[in-house]
Design an enzyme around this catalytic site. Structure first.
Site, mmCIF file in Angstrom:
data_model
loop_
_atom_site.group_PDB
_atom_site.id
_atom_site.type_symbol
_atom_site.label_atom_id
_atom_site.label_comp_id
_atom_site.label_asym_id
_atom_site.label_seq_id
_atom_site.Cartn_x
_atom_site.Cartn_y
_atom_site.Cartn_z
ATOM 1 N N ARG A 272 1.105 1.125 -5.873
ATOM 2 C CA ARG A 272 1.249 0.258 -4.708
ATOM 3 C C ARG A 272 -0.085 -0.331 -4.243
ATOM 4 N NH1 ARG A 272 5.795 0.884 -1.351
ATOM 5 N NH2 ARG A 272 7.419 2.167 -2.271
ATOM 6 N N ASN B 285 0.787 0.165 6.147
ATOM 7 C CA ASN B 285 1.276 -0.684 5.066
ATOM 8 C C ASN B 285 1.968 -1.880 5.695
ATOM 9 O OD1 ASN B 285 2.245 -1.777 2.709
ATOM 10 N ND2 ASN B 285 3.906 -0.300 2.458
ATOM 11 N N GLY B 286 1.570 -3.089 5.316
ATOM 12 C CA GLY B 286 2.177 -4.280 5.882
ATOM 13 C C GLY B 286 1.123 -5.259 6.371
ATOM 14 N N CYS C 250 0.834 -1.194 0.000
ATOM 15 C CA CYS C 250 0.000 0.000 0.000
ATOM 16 C C CYS C 250 0.869 1.244 0.000
ATOM 17 C CB CYS C 250 -0.910 0.006 1.224
ATOM 18 S SG CYS C 250 -1.841 -1.520 1.444
ATOM 19 N N TRP D 249 -4.193 -2.045 -1.152
ATOM 20 C CA TRP D 249 -4.443 -3.311 -1.826
ATOM 21 C C TRP D 249 -4.847 -4.281 -0.734
ATOM 22 C CZ3 TRP D 249 -4.571 -4.527 -6.971
ATOM 23 C CH2 TRP D 249 -4.710 -5.886 -7.287
ATOM 24 N N HIS E 150 24.025 -38.565 -14.312
ATOM 25 C CA HIS E 150 24.589 -38.771 -15.646
ATOM 26 C C HIS E 150 25.831 -37.903 -15.863
ATOM 27 C CE1 HIS E 150 21.293 -41.324 -16.870
ATOM 28 N NE2 HIS E 150 20.448 -40.428 -16.390
ATOM 29 N N GLU F 125 25.815 -14.320 -11.359
ATOM 30 C CA GLU F 125 26.144 -13.046 -11.992
ATOM 31 C C GLU F 125 26.476 -11.945 -11.005
ATOM 32 O OE1 GLU F 125 23.012 -11.597 -14.510
ATOM 33 O OE2 GLU F 125 21.455 -12.007 -13.052
ATOM 34 N N LYS G 240 21.065 -15.794 -11.267
ATOM 35 C CA LYS G 240 21.130 -14.676 -10.320
ATOM 36 C C LYS G 240 22.352 -14.809 -9.409
ATOM 37 C CE LYS G 240 19.139 -12.287 -11.768
ATOM 38 N NZ LYS G 240 18.508 -12.825 -12.952
ATOM 39 N N GLU H 172 17.004 -19.791 -13.629
ATOM 40 C CA GLU H 172 17.020 -18.380 -13.253
ATOM 41 C C GLU H 172 17.711 -18.178 -11.911
ATOM 42 O OE1 GLU H 172 16.459 -14.250 -13.076
ATOM 43 O OE2 GLU H 172 16.708 -15.712 -14.686
ATOM 44 N N LYS I 290 23.557 -3.762 -18.410
ATOM 45 C CA LYS I 290 22.112 -3.943 -18.316
ATOM 46 C C LYS I 290 21.486 -4.223 -19.674
ATOM 47 C CE LYS I 290 18.216 -4.071 -16.160
ATOM 48 N NZ LYS I 290 17.926 -5.235 -15.315
#
Length: 595
Positions: free
Chosen positions: A27, A101-102, A2, A75, A495, A479, A476, A472, A590
């Site tokens: 938000r 918020n939370g 929120c 939200w 294998h 890199e 992360k 993925e 990037k």
């Protein structure tokens, strides 16, 4: 997540809060509210309702001046979106107004142990906080009552609080959820993001966890939870800072990990109608529907998202789908189907390898669709169609929120073609909330990193769609931490790869699929018996008691969105503890604009 904006000072509080809420509407936008003091008679007025900030603005009285107020975009997490559950919430007698918020994990226990005689008018955990503050204010000062309440709360919170008995003060506190104060000679703003302060404040102070702020006009005092003054530093708000928007975070990557729930909610708000149907250009859906095979062309993180997209297109839309590395496809094109559609996935929309493929397939007369974060990019302009992923600027080289946003967009495109066996909007909303639950436990993940990632090598293993997540996750980690990491299909270990397992080798398993959970655990036991130090990321429905990281159950094809979040934190903290440049890892850029 929120948005919070509060203000006290000599300027128009209503203008600052409303404009700030508009900037933070990404938000949360299922309801909004504002509480304002009428400077002419000292009364407080509250306006709130279901709907967007524009609706809130339309129902707010602008006939009087106000120099103190708090506002909120919500939200829903506790209670349906309606006027009663909208913020601000009030205490039992209405003395305190509060925006939050939370998520408070122990709010039900607090009602039982401290507020069993209270009467609540909403379903929110926020109202419990307001009632607690008022309860303690009878026997102690307001700042002591707030700090006492903070000590009881379990979970995440960013709070802005007004005491109507003392209209010359604004209070705020936070734990885990973002909050900062914007400072000027005319007053102080409390906000979830520095964007709300731009144009009204020239300096800001990001608040640390479990800190408390008491604001008196342009003056403020920051204390810890026991009342000790906290040393802080004001930082300038300038155009350059605003453009890059790192805000209170030490690294862009951390900020962008934290922004993923908001990005998903922006996608939901952009690409769904009120009835739950998708809001996508029909020409795009027709292009997908009339193709006999989809060819997803991508690189790096976007390619890993494409593998999940393959799963979604084949299970939801029943369209055969292939995923290809752009740099290979550009000069080694396979035999194609009769009526293909090429889907290019790129965060920047400028990836040179993808453009090389696009030029080739356009010359052959094939149709194309670009999925990108930058609608003005080359790939967006040159393809037949494009879809914007709506993730917002992503500055860190290691992509995080673009990955989850790309998968969300791919799911929406696939969902737009099928017979709606589920409510996708609801399922994506559940994913956003579940990501927030993981974010709230990031300190625990950091501790696991210190314990488990002590070697030069690491392996991620999984089967099926979890294998795509492992690709993925390993990317992360390698890199930004420079740990040599590989993602493997768990069944392939024996294998060849199992020869690399030795005493203490970290092996991280991702397990989310009921049908093959036992198979992955069998492979896990194989590496464990050879000395591997194993860590498991699992979903609740398939977890075992010894699993270290357990995430919520979501629609199974969306599990890579959820299980990647702990992996992103693992990569971040591994790099942080090694002292590396997290946002700008060596040898990487990037936007890859050369082949």
């Amino acid at each position: 997540m929120c948005g919070i904006v509060g203000y006290i000072g000599t300027k128009d509080a209503r203008e600052i809060i409303i404009n700030g809420l508009k900037r933070l509407e990404y938000r949360g936008y299922d309801s909004a509210g504002i509480a304002l003091q009428n400077c002419e008679n000292g009364d407080f007025n509250m306006y709130k309702d279901k709907g967007r900030v524009a609706h809130l603005e339309s129902i707010t009285d602008f006939s009087y001046s106000s120099c103190l107020g708090i506002g909120h975009t919500r939200w829903a997490t506790h209670g349906v979106p309606n006027q009663e559950n909208s913020h601000p919430q009030t205490s039992n007698t209405g003395r305190f107004f509060i925006v939050h918020n939370g998520v408070i994990d122990n709010y039900k226990e607090l009602i039982t142990s401290h507020l069993n005689d209270s009467v609540f008018s909403s379903e929110t955990d926020t109202e419990v906080i307001a009632h607690l503050i008022e309860r303690y204010s009878y026997t102690m000062s307001v700042n002591e009552a707030i700090r006492k309440t903070m000590s009881l709360l379990e979970g995440s919170y960013a709070l802005a609080i007004i005491d109507t008995y003392n209209p010359y003060r604004l209070y705020a506190c936070k734990n885990k959820s973002p909050l900062l104060i914007g400072v000027s000679d005319d007053g102080v703003i409390v906000a979830s993001d520095v964007m709300a302060c731009v144009g009204y404040s020239d300096r800001f102070v990001p608040l640390e966890d479990k800190t408390f702020v008491e604001i008196d006009g342009a003056k403020y005092h920051i204390r810890d939870i026991i009342g000790k003054e906290v040393v802080h530093k004001e930082r300038p708000i300038d155009v350059d800072y605003f453009n890059i928007e790192k805000g209170e975070f030490s690294h862009f990557m951390l900020k962008e990990i934290m922004e993923q729930p908001a990005a998903l909610r922006t996608i939901i708000g952009t690409y769904f109608n009120d009835d739950g149907s998708v809001r996508v250009n029909r020409n795009i859906l027709d292009a997908i529907r009339t193709s006999d095979r989809l060819y997803i062309i991508a690189a790096g993180t976007s390619m890993n998202a494409g593998y999940v997209g393959k799963e979604l297109f084949e299970t939801l839309a029943e369209i055969p789908t292939e995923v290809h590395i752009a740099s290979e496809f550009a000069y080694n094109m396979p035999l194609l189907s009769d009526n293909p559609l090429f889907i290019f996935i790129s965060q920047s929309g400028e990836t040179a390898d993808l453009r090389a493929v696009l030029v080739n397939i356009k010359a052959k007369g094939y149709r194309s669709l670009t999925i990108t974060n930058v609608k003005t990019s080359t790939l967006a302009r040159e393809a037949d169609h494009y879809v914007e992923i709506m993730a917002g600027p992503e500055i860190a080289v290691a992509s995080t929120k673009a990955y989850t946003a790309q998968i969300a967009i791919l799911s929406i495109l696939a969902y737009g073609l099928e017979s709606h066996r589920m409510d996708l909007r609801k399922e994506l909303s559940k994913v956003a909330i579940s990501i927030e639950n993981i974010i709230d436990r990031r300190d625990y993940i950091e501790a696991l990193v210190e314990e488990y990632l002590t070697k030069r090598n690491c392996f991620y293993i999984g089967r099926g769609i979890d294998y795509y997540g492992c690709l993925e996750a390993s990317l992360k980690l390698k890199e930004i931490s420079y740990i040599q990491t590989e993602g493997f299909a768990a069944g392939e270990l024996k294998h060849g790869t199992i020869a690399l397992i030795e005493e203490g080798t970290p092996v991280i398993a991702i397990i989310s699929q009921r049908a093959i959970a036992k198979n992955t655990r069998s492979n896990l036991n194989e590496v464990k018996s050879r000395g591997a130090k194993t860590l498991v990321i699992s979903t609740k429905s398939v977890h075992q008691s010894e699993d270290q990281i357990v995430v919520d159950d979501v629609y199974e094809s969306f599990s890579p969105i959820l299980t990647v979040i702990p992996a992103q934190f693992i990569a971040y903290y591994a790099a942080l503890h090694r002292g590396y440049d997290i946002d700008k890892p060596r040898n990487l850029a990037k936007s890859v604009t050369v082949e």
